[in-house]
Scaffold this active site. Structure first.
Site, short mmCIF file in Angstrom:
data_model
loop_
_atom_site.label_atom_id
_atom_site.label_comp_id
_atom_site.label_asym_id
_atom_site.label_seq_id
_atom_site.Cartn_x
_atom_site.Cartn_y
_atom_site.Cartn_z
N GLY A 10 0.86 -1.14 -0.03
CA GLY A 10 -0.01 -0.06 -0.19
C GLY A 10 0.99 1.34 0.08
O GLY A 10 0.44 2.08 0.59
N GLY A 13 -0.31 5.04 -1.19
CA GLY A 13 -1.26 5.93 -0.44
C GLY A 13 -0.92 6.99 0.22
O GLY A 13 0.45 7.31 0.01
N GLN A 14 -1.71 7.50 1.01
CA GLN A 14 -1.60 8.98 1.67
C GLN A 14 -0.25 8.70 2.54
O GLN A 14 0.69 9.52 2.69
CB GLN A 14 -2.63 9.31 2.43
CG GLN A 14 -2.26 10.69 3.13
CD GLN A 14 -3.49 11.34 3.99
OE1 GLN A 14 -4.15 10.41 4.58
NE2 GLN A 14 -3.27 12.59 4.44
N ARG A 38 -2.06 -0.17 -7.19
CA ARG A 38 -1.68 1.01 -8.22
C ARG A 38 -0.60 1.11 -8.80
O ARG A 38 0.39 0.54 -8.33
CB ARG A 38 -1.90 2.47 -7.55
CG ARG A 38 -3.17 2.69 -6.82
CD ARG A 38 -3.34 4.18 -6.41
NE ARG A 38 -3.72 4.30 -4.93
CZ ARG A 38 -3.78 5.49 -4.46
NH1 ARG A 38 -3.58 6.70 -5.25
NH2 ARG A 38 -3.86 5.81 -3.24
N ASP A 54 -1.10 -7.63 -5.12
CA ASP A 54 -2.41 -7.56 -4.62
C ASP A 54 -2.35 -8.30 -3.26
O ASP A 54 -2.17 -9.66 -3.10
CB ASP A 54 -3.31 -7.97 -5.59
CG ASP A 54 -4.75 -8.31 -4.88
OD1 ASP A 54 -4.98 -7.94 -3.66
OD2 ASP A 54 -5.87 -8.63 -5.55
N TYR A 144 -15.21 0.14 9.18
CA TYR A 144 -13.91 0.27 9.28
C TYR A 144 -13.41 0.11 10.62
O TYR A 144 -12.24 -0.55 10.91
CB TYR A 144 -13.46 1.79 8.91
CG TYR A 144 -12.16 2.23 8.80
CD1 TYR A 144 -11.14 1.86 8.15
CD2 TYR A 144 -11.89 3.43 9.58
CE1 TYR A 144 -9.80 2.34 8.30
CE2 TYR A 144 -10.59 4.04 9.64
CZ TYR A 144 -9.53 3.27 8.95
OH TYR A 144 -8.05 3.91 8.92
N LYS A 148 -10.72 -2.53 12.06
CA LYS A 148 -9.58 -2.23 12.81
C LYS A 148 -9.60 -2.79 14.42
O LYS A 148 -8.44 -3.16 14.81
CB LYS A 148 -9.39 -0.64 12.93
CG LYS A 148 -9.16 -0.18 11.65
CD LYS A 148 -7.76 -0.35 10.98
CE LYS A 148 -7.26 0.43 9.90
NZ LYS A 148 -6.02 -0.15 9.36
P1 NAD Z 1 -4.59 4.91 1.18
O1 NAD Z 1 -6.10 4.74 0.94
O2 NAD Z 1 -4.34 6.38 1.13
O3 NAD Z 1 -3.71 3.91 0.86
C1 NAD Z 1 -4.04 2.70 0.82
C2 NAD Z 1 -3.09 2.08 -0.39
O4 NAD Z 1 -3.55 0.87 -0.42
C3 NAD Z 1 -3.68 2.67 -1.82
O5 NAD Z 1 -2.37 3.16 -2.61
C4 NAD Z 1 -4.14 1.27 -2.44
O6 NAD Z 1 -4.10 1.39 -3.89
C5 NAD Z 1 -3.22 0.23 -1.84
N1 NAD Z 1 -4.52 -1.13 -1.89
C6 NAD Z 1 -5.74 -1.16 -1.61
N2 NAD Z 1 -6.10 -2.43 -2.02
C7 NAD Z 1 -4.81 -3.04 -1.97
C8 NAD Z 1 -4.52 -4.44 -2.34
N3 NAD Z 1 -5.64 -5.41 -2.20
N4 NAD Z 1 -3.20 -4.91 -2.40
C9 NAD Z 1 -2.15 -3.81 -2.46
N5 NAD Z 1 -2.41 -2.50 -2.21
C10 NAD Z 1 -3.66 -2.25 -1.86
O7 NAD Z 1 -4.77 4.82 3.15
P2 NAD Z 1 -3.74 5.60 3.88
O8 NAD Z 1 -4.38 6.85 4.51
O9 NAD Z 1 -2.37 5.62 3.34
O10 NAD Z 1 -3.86 4.52 5.39
C11 NAD Z 1 -2.62 3.50 5.39
C12 NAD Z 1 -3.30 2.54 6.71
O11 NAD Z 1 -3.30 3.64 7.63
C13 NAD Z 1 -4.44 2.16 6.35
O12 NAD Z 1 -4.45 0.96 7.20
C14 NAD Z 1 -5.53 3.05 7.15
O13 NAD Z 1 -6.54 2.58 8.00
C15 NAD Z 1 -4.69 3.57 8.50
N6 NAD Z 1 -4.87 5.01 8.85
C16 NAD Z 1 -5.14 6.11 8.11
C17 NAD Z 1 -5.55 7.31 8.51
C18 NAD Z 1 -5.32 8.62 7.85
O14 NAD Z 1 -5.84 9.52 8.14
N7 NAD Z 1 -4.86 8.55 6.46
C19 NAD Z 1 -5.68 7.51 9.99
C20 NAD Z 1 -5.96 6.30 10.75
C21 NAD Z 1 -5.43 4.98 9.91
N1 SER Z 2 -8.64 9.26 8.76
C1 SER Z 2 -9.14 7.78 9.10
C2 SER Z 2 -10.51 8.17 8.36
O1 SER Z 2 -11.20 9.00 8.59
C3 SER Z 2 -9.05 7.50 10.43
O2 SER Z 2 -8.69 6.26 10.51
O3 SER Z 2 -11.02 6.86 8.04
#
Ligand code: NAD
Ligand code: SER
Length: 317
Positions: A10, A13-14, A38, A54, A144, A148
């Site tokens: 992943g 992602g962000q 992606r 994947d 979600y 978690k």
């Molecule tokens: P995101 O959605 O920006 O990135 C997730 C990435 O996973 C994407 O690039 C997507 O293409 C990839 N992905 C999806 N399905 C996939 C698969 N089957 N195989 C491989 N890759 C796949 O999410 P994020 O914000 O970067 O979050 C990363 C982690 O942090 C997650 O577990 C999320 O729950 C956790 N988190 C994020 C936040 C936040 O504010 N961003 C807050 C709390 C927890």
């Molecule tokens: N930033 C995340 C959301 O809003 C918190 O896990 O889903």
């Protein structure tokens, strides 16, 4: 000494983009394999190896782990809160199966360390709203949050039953400018900066007085690395650690941005995300993370806003 070889799942992602870049800075580009469904993110190109993967395909994941001699896995693939409510079955399936695939392979291949993030979304309407403690009533109302919370207990289980060194943080909403957020309820706190710089106005999907725990991405990346570098016996929480950065409402962040962009205006049009936001705590107590591995955030609302505007101006140039 065996060199670390890290797989980030992943990575586009962000969080993944910035975490991968930081891991590459620490361990060397070649030692950190970025992977995602992606296409490779532009910022990652030329900084180290990339594989298309994947995480739901357990056999392919297993092959990559063996072929690349992986010693640590960071699993970031997930469907976040807002998107999850649109397709609960898919969110449950990805969020749970990805973790179970990684934990099982990590156990079989004796992976040294696994990182998997949880979220403030584990908390629900019956959890304390302010200064929410590590251990409290936890009754999440989103798929979600349920995924978690279940995931936290799988991590705990693999640690205690099989000795797997799996570590986790309950991130608050993350604010960043390098790669876009992926469908969370807290995404407004990123969108508002783009809107302020491009249009001087923003329509927020939450009510003006909705306080949520938030964190600037550099703090989140540092927290992740500090947790992963901590001595194993310092880690007393094997579910997932509360961590805190700042807490603000849409009105407060709008006023802070207005200090830099005087004509900026926010209007409020709450949608289905309001109920999700209202089910979460407004602020988080992270005293155990502070005590166990010395966690200390560096950014408050004022400092984060200044940095975001400075950096986003460069991105939008
Ligand atoms: P995101 O959605 O920006 O990135 C997730 C990435 O996973 C994407 O690039 C997507 O293409 C990839 N992905 C999806 N399905 C996939 C698969 N089957 N195989 C491989 N890759 C796949 O999410 P994020 O914000 O970067 O979050 C990363 C982690 O942090 C997650 O577990 C999320 O729950 C956790 N988190 C994020 C936040 C936040 O504010 N961003 C807050 C709390 C927890
Ligand atoms: N930033 C995340 C959301 O809003 C918190 O896990 O889903």
């Amino acid at each position: 000494m065996i060199k670390e070889k890290i797989l980030v799942i992943g990575a586009c992602g962000q969080i993944g983009v910035e975490l991968t870049l930081e891991l590459r800075r620490i361990y060397g580009g070649a030692q950190v394999i970025a992977s995602d469904l992606r296409e490779e993110n532009e910022l990652l190109k030329g900084t180290g190896p990339y594989v298309s993967l994947d995480v739901m395909n357990k056999e392919m994941l297993h092959v990559q782990v063996i072929r690349q001699n992986i010693t640590q896995i960071y699993l970031l693939a997930a469907i976040l809160s807002a998107t999850g409510e649109k397709n609960p079955n898919l969110a449950w399936s990805l969020n749970m199966q990805s973790l179970l695939n990684v934990l099982e392979i990590a156990k079989e291949e004796q992976i040294k360390k696994v990182y998997w993030p949880s979220s403030i979304a584990v908390f629900g309407p019956t959890s304390p709203k302010k200064n929410c403690p590590q251990q409290t009533i936890i009754e999440p109302i989103t798929v979600y949050g349920i995924s978690k919370y279940a995931g936290e207990f799988w991590c705990n289980y693999y640690h205690h039953r099989y000795g797997l060194d799996v570590r986790s943080l309950r991130y608050p909403g993350l604010i960043s400018y390098k790669s876009e957020p992926g469908g969370g309820t807290t995404d407004y706190a990123v969108e508002i900066f783009y809107a302020a710089l491009e249009e001087k106005k923003y329509t927020c999907c939450l009510k003006e007085d909705t306080y949520l725990p938030m964190m600037y991405m550099p703090d989140a990346i540092r927290a992740t690395i500090e947790l992963m570098e901590a001595k194993s016996d310092a880690i007393s929480v094997r579910t997932s650690y509360n961590i805190s950065g700042m807490s603000f409402s849409p009105k407060e962040i709008s006023l802070e941005i207005k200090k830099h962009i005087p004509g900026f205006r926010t209007t409020y049009k709450p949608d289905y995300r309001q109920a999700i936001a209202e089910s979460w705590p407004q602020s988080i107590n992270d005293q155990i993370a502070k005590k166990d591995w010395g966690w200390k955030p560096a950014f408050d609302l004022e400092k984060m806003t200044k940095e975001m505007l400075k950096n986003m101006r460069k991105v939008l140039e």
